[in-house]
Motif scaffolding. Sequence first.
Motif, PDB file in Angstrom:
ATOM      1  N   LEU A  35      46.261   2.598 -34.952  1.00  0.00           N
ATOM      2  CA  LEU A  35      46.162   3.785 -34.116  1.00  0.00           C
ATOM      3  C   LEU A  35      44.757   3.933 -33.542  1.00  0.00           C
ATOM      4  O   LEU A  35      44.593   4.215 -32.349  1.00  0.00           O
ATOM      5  N   TYR A  39      43.800   3.781 -29.491  1.00  0.00           N
ATOM      6  CA  TYR A  39      43.061   4.835 -28.794  1.00  0.00           C
ATOM      7  C   TYR A  39      41.806   4.289 -28.127  1.00  0.00           C
ATOM      8  O   TYR A  39      41.575   4.542 -26.941  1.00  0.00           O
ATOM      9  N   GLN A  55      41.487  13.765 -22.308  1.00  0.00           N
ATOM     10  CA  GLN A  55      42.504  13.999 -23.326  1.00  0.00           C
ATOM     11  C   GLN A  55      43.903  14.028 -22.727  1.00  0.00           C
ATOM     12  O   GLN A  55      44.832  13.435 -23.274  1.00  0.00           O
ATOM     13  N   ALA A  59      46.967  11.442 -23.703  1.00  0.00           N
ATOM     14  CA  ALA A  59      48.253  11.949 -24.195  1.00  0.00           C
ATOM     15  C   ALA A  59      49.401  11.409 -23.350  1.00  0.00           C
ATOM     16  O   ALA A  59      50.424  10.960 -23.889  1.00  0.00           O
ATOM     17  N   VAL A  64      52.210  11.131 -26.346  1.00  0.00           N
ATOM     18  CA  VAL A  64      52.062  12.075 -27.460  1.00  0.00           C
ATOM     19  C   VAL A  64      51.552  13.405 -26.909  1.00  0.00           C
ATOM     20  O   VAL A  64      51.111  13.495 -25.761  1.00  0.00           O
ATOM     21  N   ALA A  65      51.586  14.423 -27.733  1.00  0.00           N
ATOM     22  CA  ALA A  65      51.123  15.750 -27.334  1.00  0.00           C
ATOM     23  C   ALA A  65      49.597  15.813 -27.357  1.00  0.00           C
ATOM     24  O   ALA A  65      48.943  15.105 -28.126  1.00  0.00           O
ATOM     25  N   GLN A  66      49.033  16.687 -26.527  1.00  0.00           N
ATOM     26  CA  GLN A  66      47.578  16.824 -26.476  1.00  0.00           C
ATOM     27  C   GLN A  66      46.955  17.217 -27.816  1.00  0.00           C
ATOM     28  O   GLN A  66      45.881  16.720 -28.145  1.00  0.00           O
ATOM     29  N   PRO A  67      47.596  18.094 -28.614  1.00  0.00           N
ATOM     30  CA  PRO A  67      47.001  18.392 -29.924  1.00  0.00           C
ATOM     31  C   PRO A  67      46.892  17.149 -30.827  1.00  0.00           C
ATOM     32  O   PRO A  67      45.964  17.029 -31.621  1.00  0.00           O
ATOM     33  N   THR A  68      47.837  16.218 -30.681  1.00  0.00           N
ATOM     34  CA  THR A  68      47.776  14.964 -31.445  1.00  0.00           C
ATOM     35  C   THR A  68      46.550  14.171 -31.017  1.00  0.00           C
ATOM     36  O   THR A  68      45.825  13.619 -31.858  1.00  0.00           O
ATOM     37  N   VAL A  69      46.311  14.125 -29.717  1.00  0.00           N
ATOM     38  CA  VAL A  69      45.142  13.413 -29.197  1.00  0.00           C
ATOM     39  C   VAL A  69      43.866  14.097 -29.665  1.00  0.00           C
ATOM     40  O   VAL A  69      42.914  13.430 -30.086  1.00  0.00           O
ATOM     41  N   LYS A  71      43.310  15.800 -32.328  1.00  0.00           N
ATOM     42  CA  LYS A  71      43.079  15.498 -33.745  1.00  0.00           C
ATOM     43  C   LYS A  71      42.507  14.087 -33.908  1.00  0.00           C
ATOM     44  O   LYS A  71      41.557  13.880 -34.667  1.00  0.00           O
ATOM     45  N   MET A  72      43.071  13.117 -33.176  1.00  0.00           N
ATOM     46  CA  MET A  72      42.569  11.751 -33.283  1.00  0.00           C
ATOM     47  C   MET A  72      41.159  11.634 -32.711  1.00  0.00           C
ATOM     48  O   MET A  72      40.326  10.923 -33.256  1.00  0.00           O
TER      49      MET A  72
END
Length: 151
Positions: A35, A39, A55, A59, A64-69, A71-72
Amino acid sequence: MASRPKSVPRDEPLPDAEVHSEGFRQTREARRSALVEDYVELIADLIEDGNEARQVDIAARLGVAQPTVAKMLTRLCAEGLVSRKPYRGIFLTEAGRKVADESRIRHQTVEAFLRALGVSAETARIDAEGIEHHVSAETLEAFRRAMAKGL
């Protein structure tokens, strides 16, 4: 009454536990790093394409969702692979650039090898996304030698 499928016999006996566990350890490590590598490689691609790595773009491209991005990206910042500036994009650090370059080289080698085997361009690209994270340096070198010999 349905019969149970027969198991496929192993070609070789199980290796000893220490040797056997090493393969599983390497697979777990590859999963953890996959992962991160995806990224930073994508961030490098976005920057090199002349765009800012944002961001929202990450995403969209990773699906994936922006909150997932978000966090990463926090994790990548903590690991010293990216930096962020308010109201600006995401930038790779020197360490992040190194990870992205190594990941890209592995991906290109795997994809080229699959294409040399006759796999379609689209399938080779997709399959290389997964294989690149799990292939060892020894196997990559064997791929390169085989391609140099014309398979």
